[in-house]
Motif scaffolding. Structure first.
Motif, PDB file in Angstrom:
ATOM      1  N   ILE A 190       0.856  -1.180   0.000  1.00  0.00           N
ATOM      2  CA  ILE A 190       0.000   0.000   0.000  1.00  0.00           C
ATOM      3  C   ILE A 190       0.891   1.227   0.000  1.00  0.00           C
ATOM      4  N   LYS A 221       1.733   4.608   7.103  1.00  0.00           N
ATOM      5  CA  LYS A 221       1.556   3.297   7.716  1.00  0.00           C
ATOM      6  C   LYS A 221       2.910   2.682   8.023  1.00  0.00           C
ATOM      7  N   THR A 238      -3.414  -5.094   5.402  1.00  0.00           N
ATOM      8  CA  THR A 238      -4.555  -4.199   5.413  1.00  0.00           C
ATOM      9  C   THR A 238      -5.721  -4.851   6.141  1.00  0.00           C
ATOM     10  N   CYS A 268      -9.087   2.679   9.179  1.00  0.00           N
ATOM     11  CA  CYS A 268      -9.429   3.265   7.873  1.00  0.00           C
ATOM     12  C   CYS A 268      -9.709   4.754   7.997  1.00  0.00           C
ATOM     13  N   ASP A 306      -8.364   5.848   4.112  1.00  0.00           N
ATOM     14  CA  ASP A 306      -8.235   4.835   3.065  1.00  0.00           C
ATOM     15  C   ASP A 306      -9.627   4.510   2.529  1.00  0.00           C
ATOM     16  N   GLU A 330     -10.190   0.678   1.193  1.00  0.00           N
ATOM     17  CA  GLU A 330     -10.368  -0.283   2.277  1.00  0.00           C
ATOM     18  C   GLU A 330     -11.676  -0.045   3.025  1.00  0.00           C
TER      19      GLU A 330
END
Length: 424
Positions: free
Chosen positions: A57, A62, A77, A104, A109, A112
């Motif tokens: 990703i 992250k 994820t 999320c 995101d 996701e």
């Protein structure tokens, strides 16, 4: 210590194991280790229920988990976790859904978020708990998926006050004021509001009052004001400052003054600044200074927005910038002179009175805090005072800094120069 060469040596060289007799190792009489040939390999009884290559990703925020067998990095994820649990046949508890929704939301995101919501609906047979759905609304709005949030909201069989409040805040943040008003005036929400004894309502009314001010809906704003007084929320300073701003934007300055006087016992800087801003809109510039001095006597600490409004008033008082210089000194004393809003107000004020040197000195105080408004304020000062050569040179500085000048002052400068030198 670097373990990579040791690891490579162990894995590359063949190893011969010798049998250790019980006499050589008295502690392990029943253990026997048999020799292995050079061609044999060590087989580990590993069971892999689900083999999956995790896709990377592209999100620098992250924490990436590096692998020891490859040179690339991968990260797990929320959809990977849910897929693994599905493969193992484990149910997903609400606590895990909440944790994944928070993740999320934090990382914004959107992809996701959509996958997570689809898994939630499927696992709960289209009947997730209300608390989970409210968190899904927050997740979608935070990720910029307002249409998805609205679809979830419309499909909810049951909604509480939090559900409506989340949607109102989402539309208010996007500047869709008509949608804010439509949601607030919905009979279903009105029923919830009148049936509930207490709820954290103040910030919701702030959103609605802002929408009323931007749509010039005086009638609804007054109804909200009356309801707040009846319900006891009129003493909330957050709501009071919003009411003052609402009446000021609508043009009902007397009503704004009444709200201000009703908060005499507990005024904070936001309430004072709202009053000063209303006086500026009403063009009572002298009264702005009086309120500013009264604010000092009440020992209320000003902020950058307060000084911005006061400096705008000083620029419209014909005293050759004397009051503006005093306000500037006060800002320096409080350490706010370098703030972008204050800096822009000072450049405007000094430029209005032809004090170009003072305006330039303020502009050069803190280059990192300059915004586009401050750059254009300095350009305006040059053009208004006929400093055309300095204005042209300043345009090159703006271009080098990547700042776009206002087209109004470009046209004015072209007209004054009488040439097409600024076409490019």
């Amino acid at each position: 210590m670097n373990l990579q060469p040791i690891f490579m040596e162990i894995t590359s060289k063949p190893t011969n194991f010798k049998t250790i007799s019980p006499s050589q190792n008295p502690k392990t009489h029943h253990q026997h280790i048999y020799s292995c040939s050079k061609s044999s390999t060590l087989q580990l009884p590993l069971h892999r229920p689900h083999l999956k290559i995790l896709r990377p990703i592209n999100n620098p925020e992250k924490k990436l988990i590096p692998t020891t067998t490859t040179t690339t990095t991968t990260t797990t994820t929320s959809s990977d976790i849910l897929r693994l649990l599905d493969c193992l046949g484990f149910p997903v508890p609400d606590a895990l859904y909440i944790s994944l929704i928070k993740e999320c939301t934090h990382f914004v995101d959107a992809h996701e978020a959509v996958l997570l919501h689809a898994h939630l609906v499927k696992s709960r047979c289209n009947k997730p708990r209300l608390g989970l759905l409210n968190r899904v609304l927050i997740m979608f709005i935070s990720c910029g998926c307002m249409e998805n949030a609205r679809q979830v909201f419309d499909e909810m069989s049951k909604r509480d006050f939090n559900s409506w409040a989340i949607m109102i805040a989402g539309y208010a943040d996007r500047g869709e004021h008509e949608e804010v008003i439509n949601l607030f005036t919905d009979p279903k929400l009105q029923y919830i509001m009148y049936s509930c004894s207490s709820f954290p309502v103040s910030w919701v009314f702030v959103c609605v009052l802002k929408a009323c001010a931007n749509t010039m809906n005086l009638n609804l704003g007054k109804q909200i004001h009356g309801w707040l007084m009846k319900s006891g929320y009129s003493n909330d300073l957050f709501v009071s400052s919003s009411l003052i701003s609402f009446y000021g934007k609508i043009g009902c300055f007397k009503d704004g003054d009444l709200v201000f006087k009703g908060t005499s016992s507990q005024r904070n800087v936001v309430v004072w600044t709202a009053r000063i801003s209303n006086n500026c809109k009403e063009e009572n510039f002298r009264q702005v200074l009086d309120v500013f001095k009264e604010m000092g006597r009440e020992d209320v600490r000003k902020n950058s927005f307060t000084f911005s409004s006061v400096l705008r008033a000083c620029a419209n008082i014909n005293d050759d910038g004397n009051c503006g210089e005093q306000v500037h000194a006060n800002a320096i004393k409080l350490g706010l002179a370098s703030k972008s809003y204050v800096q822009c107000g000072l450049v405007n004020m000094y430029g209005k009175f032809g004090l170009i040197k003072d305006a330039k000195r303020v502009f050069n105080v803190n280059g990192s805090m300059r915004n586009r408004a401050c750059w254009n304020a300095m350009l305006t000062s040059y053009v208004q005072n006929g400093c055309l050569i300095e204005a042209i040179k300043f345009l090159y500085q703006m271009k080098a800094a990547g700042v776009q000048p206002q087209e109004l002052w470009l046209d004015k400068l072209r007209s004054l120069c009488g040439s097409e030198i600024l076409e490019n």
